[in-house]
Design an enzyme around this catalytic site. Sequence first.
Site, PDB file in Angstrom:
ATOM      1  N   ARG A   1      14.335  -1.306   4.657  1.00 48.09           N
ATOM      2  CA  ARG A   1      13.777  -1.235   3.302  1.00 48.09           C
ATOM      3  C   ARG A   1      14.825  -1.736   2.318  1.00 48.09           C
ATOM      4  O   ARG A   1      16.018  -1.737   2.620  1.00 48.09           O
ATOM      5  CB  ARG A   1      13.370   0.199   2.948  1.00 48.09           C
ATOM      6  CG  ARG A   1      12.364   0.829   3.906  1.00 48.09           C
ATOM      7  CD  ARG A   1      11.027   0.141   3.873  1.00 48.09           C
ATOM      8  NE  ARG A   1      10.057   0.824   4.701  1.00 48.09           N
ATOM      9  CZ  ARG A   1       9.185   1.717   4.255  1.00 48.09           C
ATOM     10  NH1 ARG A   1       9.178   2.039   2.972  1.00 48.09           N
ATOM     11  NH2 ARG A   1       8.326   2.283   5.068  1.00 48.09           N
TER      12      ARG A   1
ATOM     13  N   ASN B   1       8.185   2.369  -0.742  1.00 47.21           N
ATOM     14  CA  ASN B   1       9.442   1.818  -1.234  1.00 47.21           C
ATOM     15  C   ASN B   1       9.426   1.528  -2.729  1.00 47.21           C
ATOM     16  O   ASN B   1      10.448   1.638  -3.401  1.00 47.21           O
ATOM     17  CB  ASN B   1       9.783   0.544  -0.459  1.00 47.21           C
ATOM     18  CG  ASN B   1      11.282   0.295  -0.410  1.00 47.21           C
ATOM     19  OD1 ASN B   1      12.061   1.229  -0.323  1.00 47.21           O
ATOM     20  ND2 ASN B   1      11.677  -0.957  -0.487  1.00 47.21           N
TER      21      ASN B   1
ATOM     22  N   PRO C   1       0.818  -1.222   0.000  1.00 44.00           N
ATOM     23  CA  PRO C   1       0.000   0.000   0.000  1.00 44.00           C
ATOM     24  C   PRO C   1       0.853   1.274   0.000  1.00 44.00           C
ATOM     25  O   PRO C   1       1.672   1.480   0.896  1.00 44.00           O
ATOM     26  CB  PRO C   1      -0.799  -0.124   1.310  1.00 44.00           C
ATOM     27  CG  PRO C   1      -0.735  -1.566   1.680  1.00 44.00           C
ATOM     28  CD  PRO C   1       0.604  -2.028   1.205  1.00 44.00           C
ATOM     29  N   GLU C   2       0.685   2.083  -1.028  1.00 39.23           N
ATOM     30  CA  GLU C   2       1.305   3.406  -1.073  1.00 39.23           C
ATOM     31  C   GLU C   2       0.196   4.407  -1.342  1.00 39.23           C
ATOM     32  O   GLU C   2      -0.987   4.061  -1.317  1.00 39.23           O
ATOM     33  CB  GLU C   2       2.416   3.432  -2.122  1.00 39.23           C
ATOM     34  CG  GLU C   2       3.485   2.377  -1.831  1.00 39.23           C
ATOM     35  CD  GLU C   2       4.796   2.575  -2.566  1.00 39.23           C
ATOM     36  OE1 GLU C   2       5.046   3.694  -3.060  1.00 39.23           O
ATOM     37  OE2 GLU C   2       5.578   1.616  -2.647  1.00 39.23           O
TER      38      GLU C   2
ATOM     39  N   LYS D   1      -0.864   8.097   3.072  1.00 38.25           N
ATOM     40  CA  LYS D   1      -1.157   6.689   3.309  1.00 38.25           C
ATOM     41  C   LYS D   1      -2.234   6.494   4.371  1.00 38.25           C
ATOM     42  O   LYS D   1      -2.470   5.374   4.816  1.00 38.25           O
ATOM     43  CB  LYS D   1       0.114   5.954   3.719  1.00 38.25           C
ATOM     44  CG  LYS D   1       1.209   5.970   2.662  1.00 38.25           C
ATOM     45  CD  LYS D   1       2.404   5.158   3.122  1.00 38.25           C
ATOM     46  CE  LYS D   1       3.522   5.181   2.107  1.00 38.25           C
ATOM     47  NZ  LYS D   1       4.654   4.321   2.537  1.00 38.25           N
TER      48      LYS D   1
END
Length: 251
Positions: free
Chosen positions: A241, A160, A2-3, A51
């Site tokens: 990340r 990311n 989810p972004e 977000k």
Amino acid sequence: MPEGDTVWHTAAVLRDALVGHTVTGCDVRVPRFAAVDVTGRVVDAVASRGKHLFVRVGPASFHAHLKMEGSWRVTARTPRTDHRVRIILSAGGVHAVGVDLGLLEVLDRDTDVEAVSHLGPDLLGDDWDPQVAVRNLVADPLRPLSQTLLDQTVIAGIGNVYSNELCFLRGIDPSAPVSRETDPLRLVSQAHRLLWANRSRWSRCTTGDTRRGRRLWVYGRTGLPCRRCGTLLDSADAGGRINVWCGHCQR
């Protein structure tokens, strides 16, 4: 993952299903808010900010963050018992089910925006301001570019996937300092275009080729050939990340 585009799309789906309908069932499975019941109230609005997502019902605002694994599902069937479910809102013959939400809290409708007041300009928001985004981006010129792009107080909505893809498109190693970007306005404008283009689909695409396996330049492709030059892509852990880059295309 989810972004900002995923959250925007999720809000749009929930908005179509819930807004204007009276809540006929409210099941909040977070102990602190388990007694909250908005049954009989009308869903007034569903909104996203970066977000974050808000479902506003009467005096209450359900504030959710999907984190890494969260999602909302809309179904006409009675939801099955599932330990991952955090909330079920039923209205208009449908059920909106929040699953594996990283955050779910109930806020006062009049002050719910305070929960996201720390965020930078929202790439998909009505108040998107590229000039503010640029000022935030270059405020710390020695900070790694990928780390800065992921900072939601700088720009809201980039995760990311987009961080890696943007660094590739700009030809910059993700671990390089922000100062390596010579045209920050072009970078934030490109970020805006990418999220805007993907806001209404679940499978995001940055290459322009929507076929399976062809949608992204570098993310998730460690060890595979660069789509531009054929060099095998490198990757490294970056504080939890993953940075993926082409050693030839990204100097």
